[in-house]
Design a protein around this motif. Structure first.
Motif, short mmCIF file in Angstrom:
data_model
loop_
_atom_site.label_atom_id
_atom_site.label_comp_id
_atom_site.label_asym_id
_atom_site.label_seq_id
_atom_site.Cartn_x
_atom_site.Cartn_y
_atom_site.Cartn_z
N GLU A 182 0.83 -1.19 0.00
CA GLU A 182 0.00 0.00 0.00
C GLU A 182 0.87 1.25 0.00
OE1 GLU A 182 -3.87 -1.53 2.53
OE2 GLU A 182 -2.05 -0.94 3.62
N THR A 183 0.61 2.15 -0.93
CA THR A 183 1.37 3.40 -0.97
C THR A 183 1.09 4.27 0.24
OG1 THR A 183 -0.38 4.48 -2.25
CG2 THR A 183 1.41 3.44 -3.49
N ASN A 184 -0.14 4.17 0.78
CA ASN A 184 -0.52 5.00 1.91
C ASN A 184 -1.70 4.35 2.63
OD1 ASN A 184 -3.28 6.61 1.25
ND2 ASN A 184 -2.17 6.19 -0.64
N LEU A 185 -1.98 4.83 3.83
CA LEU A 185 -3.06 4.26 4.64
C LEU A 185 -4.33 5.10 4.60
CD1 LEU A 185 -1.08 2.99 7.77
CD2 LEU A 185 -1.71 1.76 5.68
N CYS A 186 -4.37 6.12 3.74
CA CYS A 186 -5.59 6.92 3.59
C CYS A 186 -6.56 6.28 2.60
CB CYS A 186 -5.24 8.34 3.16
SG CYS A 186 -4.53 9.35 4.47
N ASP A 187 -6.08 6.02 1.37
CA ASP A 187 -6.95 5.32 0.42
C ASP A 187 -6.48 3.89 0.15
OD1 ASP A 187 -4.79 5.56 -1.30
OD2 ASP A 187 -5.89 6.62 -2.87
N ASN A 188 -5.33 3.51 0.74
CA ASN A 188 -4.83 2.13 0.72
C ASN A 188 -4.54 1.61 -0.68
OD1 ASN A 188 -7.08 2.19 3.17
ND2 ASN A 188 -5.14 1.26 3.74
N PRO A 535 3.27 15.25 10.68
CA PRO A 535 2.16 15.17 11.63
C PRO A 535 0.82 15.43 10.95
CG PRO A 535 3.25 17.28 11.85
CD PRO A 535 4.05 16.50 10.84
N GLY A 536 0.87 15.81 9.67
CA GLY A 536 -0.33 16.12 8.93
C GLY A 536 -0.26 17.53 8.38
N PRO A 537 -1.24 17.88 7.57
CA PRO A 537 -2.36 17.04 7.15
C PRO A 537 -1.92 15.95 6.17
CG PRO A 537 -2.39 19.14 5.97
CD PRO A 537 -1.31 19.25 6.99
N ARG A 538 -2.64 14.84 6.23
CA ARG A 538 -2.38 13.72 5.33
C ARG A 538 -3.33 13.85 4.14
NH1 ARG A 538 -1.44 11.87 10.49
NH2 ARG A 538 -3.68 11.62 10.90
N ILE A 539 -2.74 14.11 2.96
CA ILE A 539 -3.55 14.45 1.79
C ILE A 539 -3.21 13.51 0.63
CG2 ILE A 539 -4.03 16.24 0.07
CD1 ILE A 539 -3.30 18.29 2.23
N ILE A 540 -4.26 12.95 0.01
CA ILE A 540 -4.11 12.15 -1.19
C ILE A 540 -4.93 12.80 -2.30
CG2 ILE A 540 -4.64 9.93 -2.30
CD1 ILE A 540 -2.24 9.82 -0.44
N LEU A 541 -4.25 13.19 -3.36
CA LEU A 541 -4.89 13.73 -4.56
C LEU A 541 -4.67 12.70 -5.66
CD1 LEU A 541 -3.49 17.38 -4.39
CD2 LEU A 541 -5.59 16.50 -3.35
N SER A 542 -5.72 12.03 -6.08
CA SER A 542 -5.56 10.97 -7.06
C SER A 542 -5.13 11.56 -8.40
CB SER A 542 -6.88 10.22 -7.25
OG SER A 542 -7.76 10.98 -8.06
N PRO A 543 -4.49 10.76 -9.27
CA PRO A 543 -4.15 11.26 -10.61
C PRO A 543 -5.36 11.77 -11.37
CG PRO A 543 -2.99 9.21 -10.15
CD PRO A 543 -3.97 9.40 -9.04
N SER A 565 -5.84 16.97 9.99
CA SER A 565 -6.82 16.48 9.03
C SER A 565 -6.24 15.43 8.08
CB SER A 565 -7.37 17.65 8.20
OG SER A 565 -8.10 18.53 9.01
N SER A 566 -7.18 14.65 7.49
CA SER A 566 -6.85 13.69 6.43
C SER A 566 -7.85 13.91 5.30
CB SER A 566 -6.94 12.25 6.94
OG SER A 566 -6.05 12.04 8.03
N LEU A 567 -7.35 14.00 4.07
CA LEU A 567 -8.19 14.34 2.94
C LEU A 567 -7.86 13.46 1.75
CD1 LEU A 567 -10.19 16.27 1.42
CD2 LEU A 567 -8.20 17.74 0.95
N VAL A 568 -8.88 12.85 1.14
CA VAL A 568 -8.74 12.07 -0.09
C VAL A 568 -9.67 12.67 -1.13
CG1 VAL A 568 -9.02 9.83 -1.21
CG2 VAL A 568 -8.15 9.95 1.15
N LEU A 569 -9.12 13.12 -2.26
CA LEU A 569 -9.90 13.66 -3.37
C LEU A 569 -9.62 12.83 -4.61
CD1 LEU A 569 -9.32 17.50 -2.85
CD2 LEU A 569 -11.40 16.21 -2.33
N SER A 570 -10.67 12.25 -5.20
CA SER A 570 -10.49 11.38 -6.35
C SER A 570 -11.62 11.61 -7.34
CB SER A 570 -10.48 9.91 -5.91
OG SER A 570 -10.35 9.05 -7.02
N GLY A 571 -11.26 11.92 -8.57
CA GLY A 571 -12.26 12.12 -9.61
C GLY A 571 -11.81 13.17 -10.60
N HIS A 572 -12.21 12.98 -11.87
CA HIS A 572 -11.78 13.89 -12.92
C HIS A 572 -12.43 15.26 -12.83
CE1 HIS A 572 -9.63 10.76 -15.12
NE2 HIS A 572 -10.65 9.97 -14.89
#
Length: 657
Positions: A182-188, A535-543, A565-572
């Motif tokens: 897993e690259t990260n534990l936010c979106d796994n 320590p954060g924020p933990r952010i995942i911006l999908s391709p 905070s933890s943030l996952v954003l995914s979508g075109h």
């Protein structure tokens, strides 16, 4: 029987290609002078073997004029005893003969030469001087970066990706394939999933103007990773890719060598020990499988080579491709700033002192760079203006132009890059090894073949980016990373440091478009499992959300993210008009879904990194990080429905008016 044995040798010499009477008499004489009836495989034993096995054994005997391989074929028991073992050995010799261009004899000939040069201490750079090659330095956010990225994006519909993934994760303390980590534990997302996401995002963008675009992916596996990689793809339905656009090529192992005479090392009486040949095999495999010819006919323009566990590299793919097009580079290495004396390879132009046709741009390993530079001056020292070595550090990801690549692979070497040998000697005689060695090859040494086939026509350069933007590989076990940190290293190369750096580069990206959030500095890092992490924020911006830097402009209004905070954003098609986050938020939309976040404010318990309890047993996927992530509370919005929607201050998704 004696005459029959020598007849075999005479025939074998012919099979090996020793045809002239003088050569055959020499081979015959050397062998017949040293063999007795037990030394050479008898006709009865030869009759047990398949035609290909028998031919392989005879070729080895004919090649072995000095008797350094006699332990392989001498003293076979009589026919009827251990016949299966004899057949097994013969078939393995045939396989090794078939898998290496020129056969086993070519491999052993190269090995003898390289081992002799190693024993003699030959310096391969005696005839060269090193100078800094032509290249480009790009900074995220600058106009030159944006222009190169746009050029690369326009050309991306005609690229091919090749992922070099022949290794297990043993060095990381993980028994599975590195691609499954897993690259990260936010979106796994696993590494393989992440690379597939990136290629699919490129493909989606290209299909807006050409619906037929399909970007191929080739994965080079090994005997250790092949079955597991195929299984992962099947279980995950190729992560959304068409199975027809994914090809797998499997690298072969090569014989291990037991001594300075290139004697074959044996696992047991009937098994030759083999070892990985190195990721340099990828070039020959792409040629051997006909893929390069196919791509050239299809009009593909570039091959992009990626390593298995450096997710940040996708940031630099498009600008590097753009630079390749601008400067007409046949090969372009993705590079990072390198500290003087750092244990990392560097890209250098090696100027031959007498023959310009032998000059080339290539990676030079750190242990070779300093001695070479000392012959020219002070050695591997920092530039006083930058504090870094003037020679860019090699991140070992390549962009290669297709036509010149195909031309090079069609040369006599068929993509087999020049090899090296690195034996560990037992003593000063430099003939016996502490453990068997083998010939190795590296993907980044392909310029040697460009130079051989194209001479000074070969245009090879580099594109350099900041480390935070493109380079944080996971390669070391947690314990090794802890030792590196305690010794003062800022780059432990662990799974945890790679994950942390992924979050940090996304902090930088959002900050670049005005998002109010803390960006982690070295002073802000905290230790988790003994490794400094954000320590954060933990952010995942999908391709899909941010394929290029201009995509970040979809953050159009005020946005604030707190450190915890933890943030996952995914979508075109996700647009942010207004967002405040103090906790955990996940937003995922489908390929035909348009979502505007307007006025949303989230406060919840969020997610928390938790150190491992020494009294508990954890799976190795957890142990290699040294922590887990407790997901206490999450605001999650997932929508696949086509159309336009708004996520407003009430936290409700509604159809856009």
């Amino acid at each position: 029987m004696r005459l029959t044995l020598l007849a075999v040798l005479w025939t074998a010499a012919s099979a090996f290609g020793v045809h002239s009477p003088k050569e055959r008499r020499a081979a015959f004489g050397m062998l017949s002078a040293t063999v007795n009836k037990k030394d050479v495989v008898t006709t009865e034993n030869l009759a047990l073997l398949s035609p290909r096995g028998r031919d392989a054994v005879e070729r080895l005997i004919a090649f072995d004029l000095e008797g350094h391989q006699a332990h392989v074929y001498k003293n076979w028991p009589a026919a009827g005893e251990d016949d299966h073992g004899k057949q097994q050995l013969a078939e393995q010799l045939a396989d090794l003969d078939a898998s290496y261009p020129g056969g086993l004899s070519a491999y052993l000939s190269k090995a003898k030469k390289l081992l002799q040069e190693s024993a003699d201490g030959v310096n391969p750079f005696d005839e060269y001087e090193a100078v800094v090659p032509e290249g480009e330095v790009l900074k995220f956010g600058e106009e030159s970066f944006r222009q190169a990225e746009q050029i690369g994006l326009a050309a991306s519909k005609d690229v091919v990706f090749c992922l070099v993934a022949g290794g297990l994760g043993e060095r990381l303390g993980y028994s599975g394939t590195k691609l499954s980590l897993e690259t990260n534990l936010c979106d796994n997302a696993s590494y393989l999933e992440f690379y597939c996401q990136y290629i699919l995002a490129l493909q989606h963008r290209a299909r807006q103007s050409d619906s037929s675009v399909k970007i191929p992916l080739v994965i080079m596996t090994s005997g250790d990773t092949d079955a597991a990689t195929r299984q992962l793809l099947l279980e995950q339905k190729y992560f959304g890719m068409d199975p027809q656009q994914v090809s797998i090529v499997t690298q072969d192992k090569v014989p291990a060598l037991k001594d300075g005479f290139a004697g074959l090392a044996m696992d047991d009486r009937w098994t030759v020990q083999t070892k990985p040949h190195g990721h340099g095999d990828v070039h020959h495999l792409l040629y051997r499988e006909g893929l390069v010819d196919q791509w050239e006919k299809e009009g593909k323009t570039h091959v992009i080579f990626l390593q298995d566990t450096n997710a940040l590299v996708v940031n630099s793919v498009l600008p590097t491709l753009g630079v390749s097009i601008q400067k007409e580079f046949h090969m372009n290495s993705i590079c990072i700033p390198r500290l003087a004396g750092e244990a990392a390879g560097a890209i250098a132009r090696l100027e031959h002192k007498t023959d310009p046709d032998k000059s080339l741009v290539i990676n030079v390993e750190y242990n070779q760079l300093d001695p070479l530079l000392r012959t020219q001056g002070d050695g591997d020292v920092a530039d006083p203006n930058t504090g870094y070595s003037p020679f860019p550090g090699n991140a070992n990801n390549l962009v290669i132009e297709m036509k010149s690549y195909a031309r090079t692979l069609r040369g006599e070497d068929q993509g087999v890059v020049l090899e090296f040998v690195n034996p560990k000697y037992k003593d000063a005689t430099r003939t016996e090894f502490k453990k068997p060695t083998r010939l190795e090859c590296m993907m980044q040494d392909i310029p040697k073949l460009f130079q051989k086939e194209m001479k000074q026509e070969a245009n090879i350069g580099f594109t350099m980016f900041d480390r935070w933007y493109t380079f944080s590989p996971a390669k070391n076990a947690l314990e090794a990373g802890q030792e590196a940190v305690n010794a003062g290293s800022s780059a432990p190369g662990t799974m945890s440091s790679a994950e942390s750096d992924m979050y940090i580069q996304n902090q930088h990206k959002l900050q670049s478009v005005g998002v109010d959030l803390p960006v982690t500095s070295d002073d802000d890092l905290i230790k988790a499992g003994g490794i400094p992490v954000t320590p954060g924020p933990r952010i995942i911006l999908s391709p899909a959300f941010a394929l290029i830097s201009d995509d970040l402009k979809t953050v159009e209004g005020p946005m604030k993210v707190t450190r915890r905070s933890s943030l996952v954003l995914s979508g075109h098609n996700v647009k942010i008009q207004q967002l405040e986050l103090d906790g955990a938020l996940v937003v995922k939309v489908g390929p035909n879904t348009h979502l505007t976040i307007d006025g949303l404010s989230i406060t919840n318990k969020g997610w928390e990194l938790q150190e491992l309890d020494p009294s508990k047993d954890y799976p190795e996927t957890v142990r290699i990080r040294g922590y887990t992530m407790a997901k206490h509370e999450t605001a999650e919005y997932v929508i696949d429905e086509p159309g336009h929607f708004v996520l407003d201050a009430s936290g409700v998704i509604r159809k856009a008016e």
